[in-house]
Design an enzyme around this catalytic site. Structure first.
Site, PDB file in Angstrom:
ATOM      1  N   ASN A 216       0.844  -1.202   0.000  1.00 22.04           N
ATOM      2  CA  ASN A 216       0.000   0.000   0.000  1.00 22.04           C
ATOM      3  C   ASN A 216       0.875   1.246   0.000  1.00 22.04           C
ATOM      4  OD1 ASN A 216       0.529   0.867   2.840  1.00 22.04           O
ATOM      5  ND2 ASN A 216      -0.372  -1.140   3.263  1.00 22.04           N
ATOM      6  N   LYS A 295       7.874 -17.136 -10.932  1.00 20.11           N
ATOM      7  CA  LYS A 295       7.100 -16.026 -11.463  1.00 20.11           C
ATOM      8  C   LYS A 295       5.910 -16.557 -12.263  1.00 20.11           C
ATOM      9  CE  LYS A 295       7.433 -12.004 -14.425  1.00 20.11           C
ATOM     10  NZ  LYS A 295       8.172 -11.314 -15.464  1.00 20.11           N
ATOM     11  N   ILE A 315      -1.831  -7.360  14.603  1.00 16.22           N
ATOM     12  CA  ILE A 315      -0.716  -7.163  15.547  1.00 16.22           C
ATOM     13  C   ILE A 315      -1.174  -6.357  16.758  1.00 16.22           C
ATOM     14  CG2 ILE A 315       1.620  -6.225  15.795  1.00 16.22           C
ATOM     15  CD1 ILE A 315       1.809  -6.507  12.656  1.00 16.22           C
ATOM     16  N   PHE A 331      -3.655   3.512  15.169  1.00 17.19           N
ATOM     17  CA  PHE A 331      -3.878   4.541  14.152  1.00 17.19           C
ATOM     18  C   PHE A 331      -5.040   4.100  13.274  1.00 17.19           C
ATOM     19  CE2 PHE A 331      -0.972   8.177  13.518  1.00 17.19           C
ATOM     20  CZ  PHE A 331      -0.309   8.087  14.721  1.00 17.19           C
ATOM     21  N   LYS A 345     -12.773   1.440  16.209  1.00 18.88           N
ATOM     22  CA  LYS A 345     -11.503   0.726  16.377  1.00 18.88           C
ATOM     23  C   LYS A 345     -11.093   0.668  17.845  1.00 18.88           C
ATOM     24  CE  LYS A 345      -9.803   1.311  12.328  1.00 18.88           C
ATOM     25  NZ  LYS A 345      -9.101   1.446  11.086  1.00 18.88           N
ATOM     26  N   LYS A 349     -10.741  -3.087  19.290  1.00 18.78           N
ATOM     27  CA  LYS A 349      -9.417  -3.611  19.670  1.00 18.78           C
ATOM     28  C   LYS A 349      -9.097  -3.368  21.148  1.00 18.78           C
ATOM     29  CE  LYS A 349      -7.655  -3.136  14.971  1.00 18.78           C
ATOM     30  NZ  LYS A 349      -6.515  -3.304  14.091  1.00 18.78           N
TER      31      LYS A 349
HETATM   32  O1  C5P Z   1      -9.016  -1.395  11.561  1.00 19.15           O
HETATM   33  P1  C5P Z   1      -7.562  -1.629  11.276  1.00 19.15           P
HETATM   34  O2  C5P Z   1      -7.221  -3.072  11.489  1.00 19.15           O
HETATM   35  O3  C5P Z   1      -7.122  -1.116   9.958  1.00 19.15           O
HETATM   36  O4  C5P Z   1      -6.763  -0.794  12.395  1.00 19.15           O
HETATM   37  C1  C5P Z   1      -5.615  -0.063  12.144  1.00 19.15           C
HETATM   38  C2  C5P Z   1      -4.699  -0.112  13.335  1.00 19.15           C
HETATM   39  O5  C5P Z   1      -4.380  -1.466  13.644  1.00 19.15           O
HETATM   40  C3  C5P Z   1      -3.365   0.551  13.049  1.00 19.15           C
HETATM   41  O6  C5P Z   1      -2.855   1.036  14.290  1.00 19.15           O
HETATM   42  C4  C5P Z   1      -2.526  -0.604  12.523  1.00 19.15           C
HETATM   43  O7  C5P Z   1      -1.127  -0.390  12.715  1.00 19.15           O
HETATM   44  C5  C5P Z   1      -3.027  -1.768  13.356  1.00 19.15           C
HETATM   45  N1  C5P Z   1      -3.029  -3.060  12.649  1.00 19.15           N
HETATM   46  C6  C5P Z   1      -2.180  -4.070  13.070  1.00 19.15           C
HETATM   47  N2  C5P Z   1      -2.221  -5.288  12.451  1.00 19.15           N
HETATM   48  C7  C5P Z   1      -3.063  -5.527  11.425  1.00 19.15           C
HETATM   49  C8  C5P Z   1      -3.920  -4.524  10.978  1.00 19.15           C
HETATM   50  C9  C5P Z   1      -3.876  -3.298  11.617  1.00 19.15           C
HETATM   51  O8  C5P Z   1      -1.399  -3.853  14.000  1.00 19.15           O
HETATM   52  N3  C5P Z   1      -3.055  -6.718  10.859  1.00 19.15           N
END
Ligand code: C5P
Length: 410
Positions: A216, A295, A315, A331, A345, A349
């Site tokens: 991204n 490939k 994570i 974030f 969020k 979380k």
């Molecule tokens: O809703 P979303 O999963 O996109 O939330 C974004 C937040 O979660 C950000 O702080 C991002 O760094 C963290 N994140 C993460 N691992 C993921 C997806 C998002 O730590 N697989």
């Protein structure tokens, strides 16, 4: 380099002792003045063998002082006058001889004299050593460095690599941009002193085959700015970075990863050893379910390939669910409805703080606007809802995090 006035209003006495690194001090003056400082240059006899006062005067726009017998001072006491007005004395380069003089409390020339005569409580002394690697490694130099440190000087460290003498090793003066970063950091409030801060930053890259992948547009700039701001605030900082092309902020330990799984594998165990976790990384939500060994070729007949995706581990949610989690900051990069998405969020979380920003308006850019969302309400950074550069925002966010942690532990 940005034109942010990080040293606005600061009065710095820049001392030069003898060494080939004096040529770097010219650039340092330029950077310090560009950052808003006023710079009074003091040069020893030896320094003037390497660079002229004319150069330093033109760059600092102030008369260079070279002798304690300079009659231009009305009271004839340059050593007193200079240090009473200064916010800091920076000696760059600091030669082995100058450091030895300081260690012994000698005052044979204006520079050592004014370091000795400075009010220790009010006028900090920062040293940027520069010398041959053998001189640096010599027990006498190391002993003198330990002495000047215990006498209250801050030794900014040295670089490693090719030396003017043709040898290779430790002892080069830090580059002017590195010195500027250290001097700016020195003046920042130490709101996170003694805290350990873990930060994820940048995008992740999820391979499809050996040459392609899903990623991204995250540049990592916000996370790197936060790492720098947290270090400036006195924290010990670990930065887990996805694939980005950004220099590591000074004093930050960096671990490079590529995929979300690698980021997870590094971050989760590290989180237990940190008091604060800030998840700025734009982690890919999904990855290809299987990785093609070779490939994937287009052969003209087959249809375009299709991929099955599988979900990556979350994570941040995993760290927040640890039995004794660090203070977790998430974030939210959204394209609309920032406050509502950030709050969702926060709850999903189970986080104490989520920082919202508009993804398309921030990815890759140097400035940003943040919305802090917690259980008590919302707060814009900058307060007026305008935009600011990412380091300015990072410093404000670090101050907010520090305030919240100290309220929590108070
Ligand atoms: O809703 P979303 O999963 O996109 O939330 C974004 C937040 O979660 C950000 O702080 C991002 O760094 C963290 N994140 C993460 N691992 C993921 C997806 C998002 O730590 N697989």
């Amino acid at each position: 380099m940005s034109d942010r006035p990080d040293l606005a209003g600061k009065r710095i006495v820049l001392g030069l002792s003898g060494g080939i690194a004096c040529y770097k001090s010219a650039e340092l003056v330029r950077l310090l003045t560009k950052a808003g400082a006023s710079v009074q240059v003091v040069m020893t006899e030896a320094a003037m063998q390497f660079i002229t006062p004319v150069t330093m005067q033109a760059l600092s726009n102030q008369r260079v002082v070279t002798s304690q017998w300079d009659a231009a001072e009305p009271n004839n006491m340059a050593h007193i006058n200079l240090s009473r007005d200064a916010d800091a004395i920076v000696v760059a380069p600091a030669s082995a001889d100058l450091i030895a003089q300081l260690a012994q409390g000698r005052a044979g020339d204006l520079l050592s004299l004014l370091c000795l005569a400075r009010p220790i409580e009010r006028c900090p002394l920062l040293l940027a050593p520069a010398m041959n690697r053998e001189m640096w490694a010599h027990p006498a130099t190391q002993r003198n460095l330990a002495t000047v440190r215990s006498d209250g000087a801050l030794v900014l460290g040295v670089g490693s690599g090719d030396q003017a003498c043709g040898e290779v090793g430790d002892g080069r003066m830090l580059e002017p941009v590195e010195l500027l970063e250290d001097i700016v950091a020195f003046f920042q409030p130490k709101a996170l002193a003694g805290q350990r801060v873990l930060i994820t930053a940048g995008p992740t890259f999820e391979p499809i085959d050996p040459v392609r992948g899903i990623t991204n547009l995250s540049s990592g700039k916000m996370g790197f700015a936060l790492a720098r701001a947290a270090r400036e605030a006195g924290a010990q900082v670990t930065l887990v970075a996805g694939p980005v092309h950004l220099p590591t902020p000074r004093g930050v330990s960096r671990i490079d990863v590529r995929t979300a799984q690698q980021m997870f594998d590094v971050t989760l165990p590290a989180a237990q050893r940190h008091e604060v976790f800030i998840a700025t990384a734009a982690v890919a939500d999904w990855r290809p379910a299987s990785l093609s060994e070779h490939k994937i070729k287009k052969d003209g007949k087959k249809l375009a390939p299709t991929f099955e995706l599988t979900e990556n581990p979350d994570i941040l949610a995993s760290v927040a669910a640890l039995p004794q989690p660090p203070y977790c900051v998430g974030f939210a990069a959204e394209s609309e409805n920032l406050a509502a998405h950030a709050r969702a969020k926060l709850e999903r979380k189970r986080l104490p703080l989520v920082v919202g920003n508009l993804g398309p308006a921030t990815f890759g850019r140097d400035d940003n606007a943040l919305l802090l969302v917690d259980a008590h309400g919302e707060q814009s950074l900058p307060a007026d809802g305008s935009a600011a550069d990412k380091l300015t925002l990072a410093r404000a966010l670090v101050a907010e995090i520090a305030r919240r942690i100290s309220n929590r532990t108070a």
